[in-house]
Design an enzyme around this catalytic site. Structure first.
Site, short mmCIF file in Angstrom:
data_model
loop_
_atom_site.label_atom_id
_atom_site.label_comp_id
_atom_site.label_asym_id
_atom_site.label_seq_id
_atom_site.Cartn_x
_atom_site.Cartn_y
_atom_site.Cartn_z
N TRP A 10 -0.80 -1.96 9.23
CA TRP A 10 -1.73 -0.89 8.83
C TRP A 10 -3.19 -1.34 8.82
O TRP A 10 -4.08 -0.53 8.75
CB TRP A 10 -1.36 -0.38 7.45
N HIS A 95 -3.19 -13.42 12.46
CA HIS A 95 -3.64 -12.28 13.27
C HIS A 95 -5.02 -12.61 13.84
O HIS A 95 -5.84 -13.26 13.18
CB HIS A 95 -3.70 -11.02 12.40
N GLU A 97 -7.60 -10.95 14.11
CA GLU A 97 -8.74 -10.53 13.27
C GLU A 97 -9.00 -11.54 12.16
O GLU A 97 -10.14 -11.75 11.75
CB GLU A 97 -8.48 -9.11 12.73
N GLU A 167 -0.14 -11.26 21.00
CA GLU A 167 -1.12 -10.18 20.95
C GLU A 167 -2.38 -10.59 21.72
O GLU A 167 -3.25 -11.27 21.16
CB GLU A 167 -1.50 -9.88 19.50
N SER A 212 -2.25 -2.21 21.47
CA SER A 212 -2.27 -0.84 21.99
C SER A 212 -0.90 -0.32 22.42
O SER A 212 -0.78 0.41 23.41
CB SER A 212 -3.29 -0.71 23.13
N GLY A 233 -0.48 -1.57 15.58
CA GLY A 233 -1.64 -1.30 14.73
C GLY A 233 -1.86 0.19 14.60
O GLY A 233 -1.15 0.89 13.88
N GLY A 234 -2.84 0.70 15.33
CA GLY A 234 -3.27 2.11 15.22
C GLY A 234 -2.11 3.11 15.21
O GLY A 234 -2.08 4.02 14.37
P1 PGA Z 1 -3.26 -2.05 17.96
O1 PGA Z 1 -3.22 -3.33 17.01
O2 PGA Z 1 -1.84 -1.58 18.14
O3 PGA Z 1 -4.12 -1.05 17.23
O4 PGA Z 1 -3.86 -2.48 19.25
C1 PGA Z 1 -2.20 -4.28 17.09
C2 PGA Z 1 -2.43 -5.37 16.08
O5 PGA Z 1 -3.59 -5.72 15.84
O6 PGA Z 1 -1.48 -5.94 15.51
#
Ligand code: PGA
Length: 251
Positions: A10, A95, A97, A167, A212, A233-234
């Protein structure tokens, strides 16, 4: 056969009302799902809510990060043991990020991976390359180093109680998905890399694809032989999308 896993990430999204609606729909929409585990990794403040909504259902839950420390003067941090207080099953570590925005290097990620396992959590270890790294053909070198650092610290045997997520950073939140073949190629590289340490662990290891993933591309990704599900994610914030992705994994 490896049991597929579809886990929602999330990120920093959610709200009490919104979560209740989303989770209730996910539980109903994935009831009776075959050969696939479903999970959501949510922001810390909602763990108690998520625990009470998901306990006694087939959907499990987890967090998105943990401290590498057990306890102490680390303002703002959350330990692995605290997550087990809320019956978390999974925790995402490394991750991209966290690596890029919060400066977590592979060594820190490895220590977090170990902290998660020591507490009985199943870490979902993320690895992946930037666009620049892909374009200069060093994807395998980058992903290989990320893996070697973790295996060097924890050993390969404990990888059996973990999940990997490939990822590609250029595909996260960009709407640009790796093609099924691009993803499959890196998944095979990862599996071979782990096999160079221990073949059995590599054969049983679940390797998720993230970046994505949506209802419209999930089937083609999940039919690749080394893609064992997704980290979403999204699309995990939209009930119908997430449900369709979970259902796509069972085929
Ligand atoms: P996303 O993110 O599906 O929005 O590209 C995936 C993630 O960061 O785990």
């Amino acid at each position: 056969m490896r049991l597929k896993l579809v886990a929602g990430n999330w990120k920093m999204h959610g709200g009490i009302e919104q979560n209740r609606n989303l989770l209730n729909r996910i539980v109903v929409g994935t009831v009776g799902i075959q050969n696939t585990a479903c999970a959501v990794c949510v922001p810390y403040p909602y763990l108690s809510q998520v625990q009470s909504l998901l306990k006694n259902t087939h959907v499990s839950w987890g967090a998105q990060n943990i401290s590498q420390h057990d306890k102490g003067a680390y303002t703002g941090e959350v330990s692995a043991a605290m997550l087990t207080d809320f019956c978390c099953y999974y925790v995402i570590v490394g991750h991209s990020e966290r690596r890029t925005l919060y400066g977590e290097d592979s060594r820190t990620v490895s220590i977090k991976f170990k902290a998660a396992q020591d507490a009985g959590l199943v870490p979902i270890l993320c690895v992946g390359e930037t666009l620049d790294q892909r374009e200069t053909s060093i994807t395998e070198q980058v992903v290989g180093e990320q893996l070697d650092t973790v295996i060097g610290l924890v050993g390969v045997d404990v990888m059996a109680r973990s999940v990997l997520a490939y990822e590609p950073i250029w595909a996260i939140g960009t709407g640009k998905t790796a093609t099924p073949q691009q993803a499959q190629d890196v998944h095979v590289f990862i599996r071979n890399k782990v096999a160079s340490y221990n073949i059995k662990v590599a054969t049983d290891l679940r390797i998720l694809y993230g970046g994505s993933v949506k209802a419209s591309n999930a089937v083609e990704l999940f039919t690749m032989p080394d893609i064992d599900g997704g980290l979403i994610g999204g699309a995990s914030l939209v009930a119908d999308e997430f449900i369709s992705i979970c259902l796509a994994a069972q085929n």
